[in-house]
Design an enzyme around this catalytic site. Structure first.
Site, PDB file in Angstrom:
ATOM      1  N   GLU A   1      41.200  38.451  32.696  1.00 13.64           N
ATOM      2  CA  GLU A   1      41.763  37.282  33.633  1.00 13.64           C
ATOM      3  C   GLU A   1      40.991  36.078  32.835  1.00 13.64           C
ATOM      4  OE1 GLU A   1      41.643  37.216  37.461  1.00 13.64           O
ATOM      5  OE2 GLU A   1      42.602  39.240  38.011  1.00 13.64           O
TER       6      GLU A   1
ATOM      7  N   GLU B   1      39.152  44.135  40.258  1.00 17.44           N
ATOM      8  CA  GLU B   1      38.189  42.660  40.753  1.00 17.44           C
ATOM      9  C   GLU B   1      37.313  44.497  41.977  1.00 17.44           C
ATOM     10  OE1 GLU B   1      38.277  39.391  41.212  1.00 17.44           O
ATOM     11  OE2 GLU B   1      38.823  39.480  38.884  1.00 17.44           O
TER      12      GLU B   1
HETATM   13  C1  FCB Z   1      40.965  36.557  40.594  1.00 13.92           C
HETATM   14  C2  FCB Z   1      41.878  37.466  40.898  1.00 13.92           C
HETATM   15  C3  FCB Z   1      43.301  37.137  40.752  1.00 13.92           C
HETATM   16  C4  FCB Z   1      42.717  35.210  41.049  1.00 13.92           C
HETATM   17  C5  FCB Z   1      42.148  34.311  40.355  1.00 13.92           C
HETATM   18  C6  FCB Z   1      41.679  32.898  39.930  1.00 13.92           C
HETATM   19  O1  FCB Z   1      39.145  36.857  40.723  1.00 13.92           O
HETATM   20  O2  FCB Z   1      41.738  39.071  40.681  1.00 13.92           O
HETATM   21  O3  FCB Z   1      44.215  36.999  41.417  1.00 13.92           O
HETATM   22  O4  FCB Z   1      43.160  35.065  42.563  1.00 13.92           O
HETATM   23  O5  FCB Z   1      41.034  35.076  41.145  1.00 13.92           O
END
Ligand code: FCB
Length: 449
Positions: free
Chosen positions: A352, A169
């Site tokens: 994620e 990110e």
């Molecule tokens: C994302 C991050 C991870 C965690 C989730 C909830 O943006 O990559 O580390 O904080 O959100």
């Protein structure tokens, strides 16, 4: 939640869980680890909502064997973890700390023994403090230091890591870390943070070259995306929507996929040197997609320093983070990526996805989290629908295996499939863990599903 059976996923679809080093490892002074910007940031009063730090977190550094056993019993085929740059090169650019690498060496071996693919992220926001002191991601040299660190790490682990992810990110590192000051290193530069975008992307491109020399495994980057919902129907609202979409969804993808930077007023292009865009566009094998929620946008108030206002979206259930639960946004996003980038788009893995709820054990020690089950059910159906639409999605990694240290929110947001009691470090699988375990077992080739 739908009562229809979950549709089958293609053979070989990768089920995984994700974590990051600073959120789970603890042991921040063990075995020669250097200081990261998050250690410094957490020491600064008022930065972390509960005043905590990642100094102990889930103590995963000492408990990784237990955590690998939890993953094995869950039945996931892959584990996405991150490597802490300050463990490998404590001052960011000098000597390699072999003992720091030993930890990841053991972890990778334990995962392979358990039949779990190690998926390693090289940078999940924990920049060595000495590099920040020298300018951090605003400084071009940080890109070269990142590539050297990637090279040294791959020299040790490149034979066993099954998928490399360069950056996590980079949009959040730029916007929250250097633009708005709510993440480490806490700078508030607004659009003057653009060099952070470019130097991360350059670091990514240089790291791809360095990794290729040491590994035959595929290479990815994990970008986060948020479909934009424009609230209001004026031209100014639509322009605000386009500006936000460009910043969040295109700035870190157009150059990676060979299109150069998109047009975004306010971005100073003078940091981009000849040849940089070719370095950044080095082919990658997989695009990692992190998805949590869509974003509501409308025209900015008069005098705002930003070209948009972000507004809450009504009509969705909300998580404990107040994020809207919108699986339709994931389906829309996957189609958008396919339609926008066409042939240039590599295969996707969802690196994620997940949600925070206030999960606590009941009187019998059980942790019921039906909202997380509904979240995962809805989002997995959205992925399946996108696959039906022809989008090449090859895996889904749940954020997160464990409840952990959620950055500026400290320990107040629980994202885990496994509950962690931070006082005792006791791990308790939640009902979502059991649900996912059964889903994965049922989706294995040859099962009745
Ligand atoms: C994302 C991050 C991870 C965690 C989730 C909830 O943006 O990559 O580390 O904080 O959100």
């Amino acid at each position: 939640m739908s009562t229809a059976p979950m549709p089958e996923f293609p053979d070989g679809f990768r089920w995984g869980v994700s974590t990051s080093a600073h959120q789970i490892e603890g042991a921040t002074t063990a075995d020669g680890r250097g200081t990261s910007i998050w250690d410094t940031f957490a020491r600064s009063p008022g930065r972390i909502s509960d005043g905590s730090s990642g100094a102990v977190a889930c103590d995963h550094y000492h408990r990784h064997a237990e955590d690998v056993a939890l993953m094995a019993a869950l039945g996931v085929g892959a584990y996405r973890f991150s490597i802490a740059w300050p463990r490998v090169r404590p001052d960011g650019s000098g000597a390699t700390n072999a003992v720091g690498l030993d930890f990841y060496d053991r972890l990778v071996d334990d995962l392979l023994t358990a039949g779990i693919d190690p998926v390693a992220t090289l940078y999940h926001w924990d920049l060595p403090q000495p590099l920040e002191d020298a300018g951090g991601w605003l400084h071009r040299d940080t890109a070269a230091h990142f590539a050297e660190y990637a090279e040294r790490t791959a020299a040790r682990l490149g034979d066993r890591v099954r998928l490399w992810i360069t950056l996590n990110e980079p949009f959040i590192q730029m916007s929250l870390g250097y633009g708005m000051g709510v993440h480490a290193p806490g700078q508030m530069l607004l659009f003057d943070a653009f060099p952070v975008a470019h130097h991360q992307l350059l670091g990514h491109g240089l790291a791809v070259q360095a990794l290729r020399a040491h590994t035959a495994s595929p290479i990815a980057i994990a970008n986060n995306y948020s479909p934009v919902r424009v609230l209001g129907d004026s031209d100014a609202d639509r322009a605000a929507g386009t500006a936000y979409e460009t910043l969040h969804n295109r700035l870190f993808t157009d150059p990676l996929l060979g299109r150069g930077y998109p047009d975004l007023p306010g971005l100073d292009p003078t940091v981009v040197r000849a040849g940089d865009l070719d370095t950044i566009a080095a082919p990658i094998d997989v695009l990692g997609v992190n998805y949590y929620n869509p974003t509501g946008v409308r025209a900015a108030e008069e005098g705002s320093p930003l070209p948009f206002d972000l507004v809450p979206l009504d009509g969705y259930p909300r998580t404990a983070f107040d994020w809207p639960v919108a699986p339709d946004g994931l389906h829309e996003l996957l189609r958008w990526l396919r339609d926008t980038y066409g042939e240039a788009l590599p295969p996707i893995e969802i690196t994620e996805g997940g949600c925070a709820y206030d999960d606590e054990p009941d009187a019998h020690g059980q942790v019921a989290d039906p909202d997380r089950i509904a979240y995962l059910d809805g989002h997995l159906r959205a992925v399946r629908a996108a696959i039906d639409d022809g989008v090449d999605v090859r895996g889904y990694f749940v954020w997160s295996l464990l409840d952990n240290w959620e950055w500026a929110e400290g320990f107040t947001k629980r994202f885990g499939l496994v509950h962690v009691d931070y006082a005792t470090q006791r791990r308790t699988p939640k009902s979502s863990y059991t649900w996912l375990r059964d889903l994965i077992a049922g989706s294995a080739p040859g099962s009745a599903r």
